[in-house]
Structure formats: C-alpha cells, structure tokens
Design an enzyme around this catalytic site. Sequence first.
Site, short mmCIF file in Angstrom:
data_model
loop_
_atom_site.label_atom_id
_atom_site.label_comp_id
_atom_site.label_asym_id
_atom_site.label_seq_id
_atom_site.Cartn_x
_atom_site.Cartn_y
_atom_site.Cartn_z
N GLY A 1 0.83 -1.20 0.00
CA GLY A 1 0.00 0.00 0.00
C GLY A 1 0.85 1.24 0.00
CG ASN A 2 -0.46 4.64 -1.50
OD1 ASN A 2 -1.08 5.54 -0.95
ND2 ASN A 2 -0.98 3.88 -2.44
NE ARG A 3 3.73 7.81 5.45
CZ ARG A 3 4.53 8.77 5.89
NH1 ARG A 3 5.69 8.96 5.30
NH2 ARG A 3 4.19 9.53 6.90
#
Length: 229
Positions: free
Chosen positions: A33-35
């Site tokens: 995922g990412n932030r």
Amino acid sequence: RGVAGTAPDLAGRHVLVTSGGTREPLDPVRYLGNRSSGRQGHALAATAAARGAEVTLIAAGVEVPDPAGVTVRRVGTAAELRAAVLEAAPAADAVVMAAAVADFRPAHYATGKIKKRDGVEPDPIPLVRNPDILAEISARRARPGQVVVGFAAETDDVLANGRAKLARKGCDLLVVNEVGAEKVFGSDHNEAVVLGADGSRTPVPHGPKEDLADVVWDLVRDRLADARG
Ligand code: CTP
Ligand code: CA
C-alpha cells in the site's frame, strides 16, 4: 469559501473523484500500500458537492468517513479502481484522479498466509506493473469535452517533473504537490501548483485541502464553460 456562501457553480455537472490509495494483496493478511490518507480526495468530493455537483467518489483503502451528499464506491486494488473509473467515466463531465494508484502489484497472490521458517531467508516478492488509469482515461475521453485532472507528488525538480508528467499522462490539469516526510501525507494541509496543458500555472499557497480543492474546481469549471462555448 464557507459552505453557507458557496456558489452553486457546478450545478448540473457530474464529477468523478478517486480518493485514497490502492492496496495490492500479497496474501490474505498482507498488502502493498501507500501512505495516502484519502483526505484530499474527500475534500475534493465534499467541495464539489457543496458547489452543486453530482459527485461519485471512488474510495480506495480509505479510513476517513464518507463525505455527505456523495455517492461512494469502495475499492481495494488498482484493477478494481480502474474498473470502477471506466464504468463511471462516461457520465462524468470531469474526472479527478486524486487516488494514489500502486504502480506495481505482487505477481502472485498466496491463498494461504506466507509463513516464516527458521534458518531460511524469505523469498523475494516479484512485482508486475499496474495499468496507468489516468493515461488511459485521458486518451479515451469517455465524454466529449470531459476535463481530466491528475495529481502528482514529487520530491525533486517539482516543476520540471510535473510538466513532463502532465505531457506523459495527457490530462488537462496536473496538481503537483511537493512532498517530504511528514509534509503532505496524513496532514490537513497542502502546498501545490496546478499545471495546465494550455501552459497555465496556478500556485496554491499552504492551506487547508479544501482550498486546494476549490482552486481545482475553479479551473475545471472554467474549462467546462470554454468547451460548452
Ligand atoms: N495514476 C494512475 N494509474 C497508475 C499510476 C498513477 O491513474 N497506475 C494516476 C494517479 O492517480 C495520479 C497520477 O496518475 O493522478 C500521477 O501519479 P504518479 O504516481 O505521480 O505518476 P506515475 O506516472 O506513476 O509516476 P511515478 O513514477 O513518479 O510514480
Ligand atoms: Ca506512481
């Protein structure tokens, strides 16, 4: 622009916004995922609704509550986001791709949880590319005169990278954020410049994400009005 004083300048318009960040499963309990928090996309959706637009929000992996007055579709992966965008795009006067789409996904999905083994190093995780949804909808234009907006987070040579990315994607507007650790992700504020395919450059000072959203909708509204003639 407070909600009470908001002009309904997007009334009669249908806009599509993507928000959050995609999650690419590795096994039943893990993902890449990412932030991205989803706050900017949600601010865009809420602002457009306050300005009278009919809003469809495609939310990927977000943990913030749904904005009021908006049709929300929740997705996980980039493939799901792409399918939802392609389905909704033909009805949209404008498409704003605020979601952070994973560039890569694990090549294989393990149907059982990946276990560690004593004395054995883990296997590498092979990745494959995801399709570029923004480039695809920019090239396709599901509706004549549709305005397409991308977002980019850059750490270096922000303007040069932004211009190159705008050209590569083929969208009408690209919102370029300067990011560093703690600078944009998960915060309530943004500092950005909006680049136009027509050569325009609109700086947006440090401020709430709603202010940046309003600038984006101003630029979209002007381009829709031009197209209508
Ligand atoms: N985007 C997309 N599909 C992808 C990757 C990105 O639609 N597979 C969209 C994002 O929603 C965003 C824009 O493209 O609106 C720019 O994303 P960004 O990650 O900055 O662009 P990339 O082309 O992936 O470039 P980079 O290698 O810098 O990550
Ligand atoms: Ca990317």
